[in-house]
Design an enzyme around this catalytic site. Structure first.
Site, PDB file in Angstrom:
ATOM      1  N   ASN A  15      -1.742  69.708  -9.900  1.00  0.00           N
ATOM      2  CA  ASN A  15      -2.346  70.833 -10.082  1.00  0.00           C
ATOM      3  C   ASN A  15      -1.327  72.382  -9.388  1.00  0.00           C
ATOM      4  OD1 ASN A  15      -4.179  69.248 -10.465  1.00  0.00           O
ATOM      5  ND2 ASN A  15      -5.486  70.064  -9.024  1.00  0.00           N
ATOM      6  N   HIS A  43     -13.926  64.154  -5.925  1.00  0.00           N
ATOM      7  CA  HIS A  43     -13.119  65.323  -5.888  1.00  0.00           C
ATOM      8  C   HIS A  43     -14.138  66.115  -5.245  1.00  0.00           C
ATOM      9  CE1 HIS A  43     -11.588  68.377  -8.432  1.00  0.00           C
ATOM     10  NE2 HIS A  43     -11.948  69.504  -7.482  1.00  0.00           N
ATOM     11  N   TYR A  98      -1.488  76.336  -9.604  1.00  0.00           N
ATOM     12  CA  TYR A  98      -1.503  78.028 -10.040  1.00  0.00           C
ATOM     13  C   TYR A  98      -1.066  79.002  -9.822  1.00  0.00           C
ATOM     14  CZ  TYR A  98      -6.441  75.042 -10.419  1.00  0.00           C
ATOM     15  OH  TYR A  98      -7.611  74.616 -10.819  1.00  0.00           O
ATOM     16  N   GLU A 117      -4.385  70.327 -13.488  1.00  0.00           N
ATOM     17  CA  GLU A 117      -5.028  71.675 -13.578  1.00  0.00           C
ATOM     18  C   GLU A 117      -4.074  72.619 -13.578  1.00  0.00           C
ATOM     19  OE1 GLU A 117      -7.632  72.565  -9.949  1.00  0.00           O
ATOM     20  OE2 GLU A 117      -8.521  70.511  -9.874  1.00  0.00           O
ATOM     21  N   ARG A 131     -11.045  66.007 -18.084  1.00  0.00           N
ATOM     22  CA  ARG A 131     -11.161  64.999 -16.673  1.00  0.00           C
ATOM     23  C   ARG A 131     -12.482  66.091 -16.024  1.00  0.00           C
ATOM     24  NH1 ARG A 131      -7.817  67.513 -11.384  1.00  0.00           N
ATOM     25  NH2 ARG A 131      -8.339  65.677 -10.338  1.00  0.00           N
ATOM     26  N   GLU A 153      -6.418  67.110  -5.237  1.00  0.00           N
ATOM     27  CA  GLU A 153      -6.102  67.275  -3.812  1.00  0.00           C
ATOM     28  C   GLU A 153      -6.206  67.173  -2.752  1.00  0.00           C
ATOM     29  OE1 GLU A 153      -7.441  71.614  -4.641  1.00  0.00           O
ATOM     30  OE2 GLU A 153      -6.715  71.843  -7.033  1.00  0.00           O
TER      31      GLU A 153
END
Length: 492
Positions: free
Chosen positions: A317, A133, A319, A389, A88, A178
């Site tokens: 995504n 992005h 985290y 991600e 990606r 995002e």
């Protein structure tokens, strides 16, 4: 490969099913460099880092970064060594359209991405392409950027150029990476364009990004999907949120609505439009503030129908997990989703037992990933989820990055649990990142790379970390306990 697959079946509880895809990712501004190569136009990140170097932790920039504009062949070799199914990457809008508009297409910019795509396909690696992005052409920002309602048309024009150039070779597209960072952090004076307009400019941005996504989706659906049968969606940064105390439970649901559902509900819900609880809250708060109308701009019925259902998968995504509590009277609330949410009067934190990382906003809590995936299923049904991600930041000084290996293994375990026990349909997983890169406000102080990059070397030497060896084994076998070899004596 056959032998590995047999071993994988024998340990099925730790193994991903056939057809599940593993990949890794990067972003154009973070790795490419070549910021003014050929006829590339200026982006908002070029302008931001050059005009406000103090905004970056180490006062660095992405002018050269990993120099992937020149070293893309080296990047493909790294990908081959990782055994990944896909890569990606994102396209820099001003590299292909220097003015931001389709009146001039850069031959060099178009060739660069075409060569990269052909190189990937020639080595059996699928390109997964992100259209945006964060590096908006500066001329469009000068016209108001994401607060200008015309930008949804400008984005669709850009998308058409890219679909025309590469649609015959790319089957998976991400329109936006995002939106919560683009709108909520970019309009909270933390990321480019570095404007302060949370709760007003951020909501205009949200609406226009959703419309831009929908127009790019409908364009592909009508003109390109019949020929190429590709898939299109967007991907958002979704933290998981837990109440700090039981008294914070209702507030935590509002945080989920403003962070997760504001970008999902209009697209993936059965009714479309804004999340009802959030819409009511902002309308009431706007009235209390003396506003003549809600600061959350309404959708027309036509816009609701345009956006609703504009997906072929759900990009996600993830985290970290944050705790939620109401801010005390007079307490300062920090940057959106790093320390708090001013709109809701919320402070975000973490439990003391959760390990910290190099990123101030980032603590490690693997069960939060499963909870998030299950929440998405509960809210939006059995849509296929593509994890775009997931990864860990550290100082980047050690090739023997065992904590990153542990992070990947523990978070992948939670993905498996969500799939096997909660019935969540996850179709792919993307490790962030292929290599160390320019990490936005942190500059080069925090590193997410499977590969170390020597930013002091003109050649930007890439070196595999332990995590690269581990991930290569997982991608090859689909087994999160896959065996691998790493030279512990390796040094930088």
């Amino acid at each position: 490969l056959v032998y590995s697959a047999v071993l994988c079946v024998a340990a099925a509880e730790r193994c991903f099913p056939d057809g599940f895809k593993f990949g890794t990712a990067t972003a154009s501004y973070q790795i490419e460099g070549g910021w003014n190569a050929s006829d590339k136009g200026e982006s908002i990140w070029d302008r931001f880092v050059h005009s406000r170097p103090e905004a970056i932790g180490d006062r660095s920039n992405g002018d050269v970064a990993c120099d992937s504009y020149h070293k893309w062949r080296d990047d493909i070799q790294l990908l081959e060594d990782l055994n990944v199914d896909f890569y990606r990457f994102s396209i820099s809008w001003p590299r292909v359209l220097p003015t931001g508009f389709p009146n001039r297409v850069s031959e060099d910019g178009a060739r660069y991405y075409g060569d990269l795509i052909d190189g990937l396909l020639g080595n059996g690696i699928e390109p997964v392409v992100t259209l945006y992005h964060w590096d908006l052409p500066q001329p469009l920002q000068d016209l108001g950027g994401w607060t200008n309602p015309l930008i949804s048309e400008w984005f669709a024009d850009y998308a058409r150029v890219i679909y025309d150039l590469y649609g015959d070779r790319v089957n998976t597209w991400v329109t936006f990476n995002e939106p919560t960072a683009i709108c909520d952090i970019g309009y909270n004076d933390a990321l480019a364009p570095g404007l302060e307009s949370e709760g007003r400019g951020s909501y205009l941005c949200t609406k226009h990004v959703l419309l831009a996504h929908a127009k790019a989706y409908r364009l592909y659906e009508k003109e390109f999907k019949p020929k190429y049968q590709g898939q299109v969606s967007l991907t958002n940064h979704m933290m998981w949120f837990e109440p700090e105390t039981e008294a914070d439970t209702e507030l935590t649901e509002l945080v989920k609505a403003i962070s997760i559902d504001r970008y999902c509900y209009p697209i993936f819900s059965a009714t479309g439009g804004w999340p009802p609880a959030l819409e009511r809250y902002i309308a009431q708060k706007s009235a209390e503030e003396g506003e003549p109308r809600s600061r959350l701009p309404p959708f027309t019925q036509e816009e609701i129908q345009l956006i609703r259902g504009s997906y072929d998968y759900l990009g996600l995504n993830h985290y970290t997990t944050r705790t939620v509590r109401r801010a005390a009277a007079g307490e300062e609330i920090g940057t959106y989703l790093f320390e708090g949410v001013k709109e809701l009067g919320v402070t975000l934190g973490a439990r003391p037992e959760w390990p910290t990382t190099m990123s101030t906003w980032f603590t490690v809590y693997p069960p939060g990933f499963r909870a998030l995936l299950s929440y998405v299923k509960q809210q939006y049904g059995d849509v296929g989820i593509f994890i775009m991600e997931n990864g860990l930041s550290d100082s980047g000084t050690d090739l023997d990055d065992q904590p990153r290996v542990d992070y990947y293994r523990d978070y992948l375990e939670q993905v498996l649990l969500a799939m096997e026990e909660d019935g969540v349909q996850v179709v792919g997983y993307t490790a962030w990142s292929l290599m160390d890169n320019f990490e936005w406000m942190d500059g080069y102080q925090s590193r997410f790379g499977l590969h170390h990059v020597d930013f002091t070397s003109p050649s930007r030497t890439r070196t595999a970390r332990r995590s690269a060896k581990y991930y290569a084994a997982v991608a090859r076998t689909k087994d999160i306990d896959a065996k691998y070899e790493f030279d512990k004596m390796a040094e930088l």
